[in-house]
Design a protein around this motif. Structure first.
Motif, mmCIF file in Angstrom:
data_model
loop_
_atom_site.group_PDB
_atom_site.id
_atom_site.type_symbol
_atom_site.label_atom_id
_atom_site.label_comp_id
_atom_site.label_asym_id
_atom_site.label_seq_id
_atom_site.Cartn_x
_atom_site.Cartn_y
_atom_site.Cartn_z
ATOM 1 N N LEU A 1 0.835 -1.204 0.000
ATOM 2 C CA LEU A 1 0.000 0.000 0.000
ATOM 3 C C LEU A 1 0.876 1.264 0.000
ATOM 4 O O LEU A 1 0.576 2.224 -0.711
ATOM 5 C CB LEU A 1 -0.932 -0.010 1.211
ATOM 6 N N ILE A 2 1.970 1.244 0.755
ATOM 7 C CA ILE A 2 2.898 2.371 0.765
ATOM 8 C C ILE A 2 3.492 2.572 -0.627
ATOM 9 O O ILE A 2 3.587 3.706 -1.114
ATOM 10 C CB ILE A 2 4.012 2.157 1.811
ATOM 11 N N ILE A 3 3.885 1.498 -1.273
ATOM 12 C CA ILE A 3 4.456 1.582 -2.624
ATOM 13 C C ILE A 3 3.432 2.147 -3.601
ATOM 14 O O ILE A 3 3.753 3.021 -4.411
ATOM 15 C CB ILE A 3 4.972 0.206 -3.077
ATOM 16 N N THR A 4 2.202 1.670 -3.507
ATOM 17 C CA THR A 4 1.141 2.161 -4.390
ATOM 18 C C THR A 4 0.910 3.656 -4.151
ATOM 19 O O THR A 4 0.792 4.428 -5.102
ATOM 20 C CB THR A 4 -0.166 1.375 -4.161
ATOM 21 N N ALA A 5 0.859 4.049 -2.884
ATOM 22 C CA ALA A 5 0.666 5.468 -2.563
ATOM 23 C C ALA A 5 1.800 6.303 -3.138
ATOM 24 O O ALA A 5 1.566 7.349 -3.743
ATOM 25 C CB ALA A 5 0.576 5.659 -1.051
ATOM 26 N N ALA A 6 3.030 5.833 -2.969
ATOM 27 C CA ALA A 6 4.190 6.565 -3.486
ATOM 28 C C ALA A 6 4.100 6.736 -5.002
ATOM 29 O O ALA A 6 4.422 7.805 -5.531
ATOM 30 C CB ALA A 6 5.483 5.841 -3.111
ATOM 31 N N GLU A 7 3.653 5.700 -5.690
ATOM 32 C CA GLU A 7 3.520 5.786 -7.150
ATOM 33 C C GLU A 7 2.487 6.828 -7.552
ATOM 34 O O GLU A 7 2.711 7.630 -8.463
ATOM 35 C CB GLU A 7 3.148 4.417 -7.714
ATOM 36 N N TYR A 8 1.351 6.844 -6.873
ATOM 37 C CA TYR A 8 0.312 7.841 -7.167
ATOM 38 C C TYR A 8 0.793 9.254 -6.845
ATOM 39 O O TYR A 8 0.531 10.195 -7.595
ATOM 40 C CB TYR A 8 -0.976 7.549 -6.398
#
Length: 121
Positions: free
Chosen positions: A23-30
Motif C-alpha cells: 500500500l505504501i508503494i502504491t501510494a508513493a507511485e500515485y
C-alpha cells in the motif's frame, strides 16, 4: 504538502506488513505521478510523504490534490484494501520559516484526515 496514508496500522495488523508495504508503494507511485512534474516527492516517515513544489499557486496545488484523490478513489488493492491518502498543504508566506510552513501543512493534513474519518462513519 504533507500526505499520510489512512489506516495503515489497521491494515498491517489485519493483513500483515507485506500488504501495508504494498500500500505504501502504491501510494508513493500515485503521489509521484500526481506531483512529480510540479515538485520533489519524499517519503518522510512510515506512511507520510512530503512534496515540495516551487512556483505553484494555491489553486494549482488544490487542483493537484483533487486530481490525486480522484485517481485513488477507485483504487482497491490486494485483499480488497482501499487506498486513502489525507493531504494538507500550505503556500509559503513571506514570514514563514521552513518549520512554520511544514507545521501549517501538517495541521491542514490532520484536518483533512479527520474529515475523511468522519465521512466513513
Amino acid at each position: 504538502m504533507i500526505l499520510d496514508i489512512n489506516n495503515l496500522k489497521q491494515i498491517n495488523d489485519r493483513y500483515g506488513h507485506r500488504s501495508g508495504d504494498r500500500l505504501i508503494i502504491t501510494a508513493a507511485e500515485y503521489i509521484k505521478k500526481s506531483f512529480g512534474q510540479q515538485g520533489k516527492c519524499y517519503r518522510i516517515g512510515g506512511d507520510e510523504f512530503l512534496v515540495i513544489c516551487r512556483s505553484c499557486s494555491e489553486e494549482q496545488t488544490a487542483n493537484a490534490v483533487a486530481a490525486l484523490q480522484e485517481q485513488i478513489k477507485n483504487e482497491t488493492g490486494e485483499k480488497g484494501i482501499s487506498l486513502q491518502i489525507a493531504a494538507g498543504y500550505a503556500v509559503q508566506r513571506q514570514e514563514d520559516t521552513a518549520e512554520s510552513l511544514f507545521q501549517r501543512a501538517d495541521n491542514c493534513m490532520y484536518e483533512n484526515k479527520e474529515k475523511m474519518k468522519r465521512a466513513c462513519r
